[in-house]
Design a protein around this motif. Structure first.
Motif, PDB file in Angstrom:
ATOM      1  N   ASN A   1      -7.240   6.363   5.314  1.00 11.78           N
ATOM      2  CA  ASN A   1      -7.342   4.907   4.256  1.00 11.78           C
ATOM      3  C   ASN A   1      -6.640   5.346   3.247  1.00 11.78           C
ATOM      4  O   ASN A   1      -6.370   4.696   2.081  1.00 11.78           O
ATOM      5  CB  ASN A   1      -8.811   4.238   3.840  1.00 11.78           C
ATOM      6  CG  ASN A   1      -9.779   4.021   5.334  1.00 11.78           C
ATOM      7  OD1 ASN A   1      -8.727   3.263   5.611  1.00 11.78           O
ATOM      8  ND2 ASN A   1     -10.292   4.047   5.430  1.00 11.78           N
ATOM      9  N   ARG A   2      -7.082   6.773   2.405  1.00  5.87           N
ATOM     10  CA  ARG A   2      -6.358   7.027   1.003  1.00  5.87           C
ATOM     11  C   ARG A   2      -4.959   7.401   1.497  1.00  5.87           C
ATOM     12  O   ARG A   2      -3.768   6.743   0.562  1.00  5.87           O
ATOM     13  CB  ARG A   2      -6.726   8.682   1.375  1.00  5.87           C
ATOM     14  CG  ARG A   2      -8.415   8.251   0.131  1.00  5.87           C
ATOM     15  CD  ARG A   2      -8.671   9.714  -0.400  1.00  5.87           C
ATOM     16  NE  ARG A   2      -8.606  10.926   0.181  1.00  5.87           N
ATOM     17  CZ  ARG A   2      -9.731  11.015   1.209  1.00  5.87           C
ATOM     18  NH1 ARG A   2     -11.136  10.240   0.595  1.00  5.87           N
ATOM     19  NH2 ARG A   2      -9.659  12.086   1.866  1.00  5.87           N
ATOM     20  N   GLU A   3      -4.261   7.656   2.651  1.00  3.73           N
ATOM     21  CA  GLU A   3      -3.147   7.922   2.932  1.00  3.73           C
ATOM     22  C   GLU A   3      -2.261   6.500   2.380  1.00  3.73           C
ATOM     23  O   GLU A   3      -1.334   5.790   1.706  1.00  3.73           O
ATOM     24  CB  GLU A   3      -2.573   8.674   4.103  1.00  3.73           C
ATOM     25  CG  GLU A   3      -1.250   8.361   4.669  1.00  3.73           C
ATOM     26  CD  GLU A   3       0.064   9.373   3.759  1.00  3.73           C
ATOM     27  OE1 GLU A   3       0.941   9.344   3.921  1.00  3.73           O
ATOM     28  OE2 GLU A   3      -0.795  10.215   2.671  1.00  3.73           O
TER      29      GLU A   3
ATOM     30  N   VAL B   1       0.483   2.002   0.351  1.00  8.54           N
ATOM     31  CA  VAL B   1       0.503   0.548   0.075  1.00  8.54           C
ATOM     32  C   VAL B   1       1.245   0.488  -2.159  1.00  8.54           C
ATOM     33  O   VAL B   1       1.523  -0.370  -2.249  1.00  8.54           O
ATOM     34  CB  VAL B   1      -0.655   0.016   0.375  1.00  8.54           C
ATOM     35  CG1 VAL B   1      -0.894  -1.409  -0.312  1.00  8.54           C
ATOM     36  CG2 VAL B   1      -0.898  -0.793   1.472  1.00  8.54           C
ATOM     37  N   ALA B   2       0.509   1.164  -2.711  1.00 12.83           N
ATOM     38  CA  ALA B   2       0.446   1.578  -3.847  1.00 12.83           C
ATOM     39  C   ALA B   2       2.596   1.625  -4.502  1.00 12.83           C
ATOM     40  O   ALA B   2       2.582   1.189  -5.216  1.00 12.83           O
ATOM     41  CB  ALA B   2      -0.509   1.931  -4.400  1.00 12.83           C
ATOM     42  N   GLU B   3       2.481   2.853  -3.795  1.00 13.36           N
ATOM     43  CA  GLU B   3       4.248   3.093  -3.511  1.00 13.36           C
ATOM     44  C   GLU B   3       4.276   2.231  -3.565  1.00 13.36           C
ATOM     45  O   GLU B   3       6.193   1.681  -4.087  1.00 13.36           O
ATOM     46  CB  GLU B   3       4.530   3.748  -2.746  1.00 13.36           C
ATOM     47  CG  GLU B   3       4.344   5.522  -3.093  1.00 13.36           C
ATOM     48  CD  GLU B   3       4.539   6.342  -2.141  1.00 13.36           C
ATOM     49  OE1 GLU B   3       4.533   6.262  -1.058  1.00 13.36           O
ATOM     50  OE2 GLU B   3       3.916   7.604  -2.368  1.00 13.36           O
ATOM     51  N   ARG B   4       4.696   1.249  -2.042  1.00 11.38           N
ATOM     52  CA  ARG B   4       5.454  -0.049  -1.747  1.00 11.38           C
ATOM     53  C   ARG B   4       5.222  -1.186  -2.342  1.00 11.38           C
ATOM     54  O   ARG B   4       6.380  -1.873  -3.640  1.00 11.38           O
ATOM     55  CB  ARG B   4       5.220  -0.321  -0.149  1.00 11.38           C
ATOM     56  CG  ARG B   4       5.346  -1.635   0.323  1.00 11.38           C
ATOM     57  CD  ARG B   4       7.258  -0.955   0.331  1.00 11.38           C
ATOM     58  NE  ARG B   4       8.042  -2.498   0.933  1.00 11.38           N
ATOM     59  CZ  ARG B   4       9.679  -2.625   0.619  1.00 11.38           C
ATOM     60  NH1 ARG B   4       9.744  -1.436   0.031  1.00 11.38           N
ATOM     61  NH2 ARG B   4      10.350  -3.543   1.025  1.00 11.38           N
TER      62      ARG B   4
ATOM     63  N   ALA C   1       7.741  -4.386  -6.795  1.00 10.04           N
ATOM     64  CA  ALA C   1       7.127  -4.926  -8.314  1.00 10.04           C
ATOM     65  C   ALA C   1       8.570  -3.829  -9.045  1.00 10.04           C
ATOM     66  O   ALA C   1       9.086  -4.807  -9.591  1.00 10.04           O
ATOM     67  CB  ALA C   1       6.499  -4.031  -9.267  1.00 10.04           C
ATOM     68  N   GLN C   2       9.282  -3.210  -9.064  1.00 10.16           N
ATOM     69  CA  GLN C   2      10.642  -2.601  -9.626  1.00 10.16           C
ATOM     70  C   GLN C   2      11.758  -2.894  -9.172  1.00 10.16           C
ATOM     71  O   GLN C   2      12.553  -4.318 -10.201  1.00 10.16           O
ATOM     72  CB  GLN C   2      10.812  -0.762  -9.260  1.00 10.16           C
ATOM     73  CG  GLN C   2      11.493  -0.301 -10.563  1.00 10.16           C
ATOM     74  CD  GLN C   2      11.879   1.101  -9.784  1.00 10.16           C
ATOM     75  OE1 GLN C   2      11.390   1.874  -8.562  1.00 10.16           O
ATOM     76  NE2 GLN C   2      12.793   1.675 -10.718  1.00 10.16           N
ATOM     77  N   ALA C   3      11.769  -3.376  -8.135  1.00  7.87           N
ATOM     78  CA  ALA C   3      13.187  -4.356  -7.770  1.00  7.87           C
ATOM     79  C   ALA C   3      13.509  -5.587  -8.231  1.00  7.87           C
ATOM     80  O   ALA C   3      13.823  -6.265  -8.891  1.00  7.87           O
ATOM     81  CB  ALA C   3      12.682  -4.303  -5.708  1.00  7.87           C
TER      82      ALA C   3
END
Length: 294
Positions: free
Chosen positions: A137-139, A144-147, A152-154
């Protein structure tokens, strides 16, 4: 001792000496937080309270609310339905009772007297499974946070391009209603966002000749459906103050999964300061026209 540190186990038995024996055994082998209850109702109160329970060791033979009833109550509550329950019993040893234990949601049904190593191994197995699930779940949360951050950056990058591009941008509905605009269009026309959104493209667009203007949402939309894009069309915007602003206009149809037009993107370049220049051949025919700075 740090083995399974951070886990919390709830032991439920109406006999204090049984709780003492279980607590002593657990403390010898693992560093878990041990909560205790001497009745089914007390177990419910603890599990449904503020404590986070990872595993429940539940005796069956208890007065007022037995272990089966307690497990059933735990399994119907959202907070406690996923907590693994191990039944311990010295009285209910038949296959029928074991089947009932699994039916009410137990993950294990152990008969007393129980070998200490067997019980510790069972508990350790469930803690390892919980650890593995939490790691997964942490992974997943990390990915999910990275994506989310990448998206958001894109999105911010695209917004920056749209906001700082020199050409005017409009996003239209298939019916020609303005859904989105960029700052260049607002500056060009002198309208606010609130005024523009919901207006029809015909309210700010003037093609050469009344006939062309009247056919704006007819002939060119049909062309968009056929070819997907129309480029470098000479036309005029009508500003908020009534000014006619010469533009070069491109329109692109965005289609959905069913092949229907969902949006129309329009990009307009302000041609103010340019004049049309027609060139003629020696025989008087005009092969084309163009724009140049005044």
């Amino acid at each position: 001792m740090n083995r399974y540190s951070g886990f919390t186990l709830l032991a439920v038995d109406d006999h204090e000496h049984n709780l003492f024996t279980l607590r002593t055994l657990l403390q010898q082998h693992m560093d878990v937080t041990i909560l205790e209850a001497t009745s089914g109702q007390q177990a419910l109160d603890i599990a449904l309270g503020d404590a986070h329970i990872d595993l429940i060791i539940l005796d069956i033979q208890m007065p007022e609310m037995d272990g089966f009833q307690t497990a059933s109550m735990l399994k119907i509550r959202k907070k406690t339905r996923d907590i693994p329950i191990i039944f311990l019993t010295a009285a209910f040893k038949t296959q029928e009772f074991q089947q009932k234990g699994y039916e009410v949601g137990a993950v294990d049904y152990l008969l007393k007297p129980i070998d200490d190593n067997q019980l510790i191994n069972k508990i350790s197995t469930y803690f390892r499974l919980i650890e593995k699930e939490r790691d997964l779940n942490r992974e997943l949360e990390r990915k999910v946070a990275e994506r989310t951050a990448e998206l958001a950056q894109a999105k911010q990058h695209l917004e920056n391009i749209i906001n700082y591009m020199g050409e005017a941008l409009l996003v239209l509905s298939p019916e020609g209603k303005i859904r989105e605009v960029n700052p260049a269009l607002r500056r060009m026309l002198g309208y606010s966002d609130e005024a523009l959104l919901g207006m029809g493209i015909g309210d700010i667009f003037e093609e050469e000749g009344d006939e062309q203007a009247g056919a704006f949402m007819g002939t060119w939309l049909e062309a968009l459906i056929r070819v997907g894009a129309l480029k470098q069309i000479e036309a005029r915007f009508i500003g908020h103050d009534g000014r006619r602003i010469p533009i070069l206009f491109s329109r692109t149809a965005i289609k959905d999964d069913q092949g229907e037009i969902s949006h129309i993107l329009c990009i307009a370049k302000d041609m103010s300061g340019y004049v049309r220049q027609d060139t003629e051949t020696t025989d008087g025919r005009s092969p084309g026209s163009g724009m140049h700075l005044e």
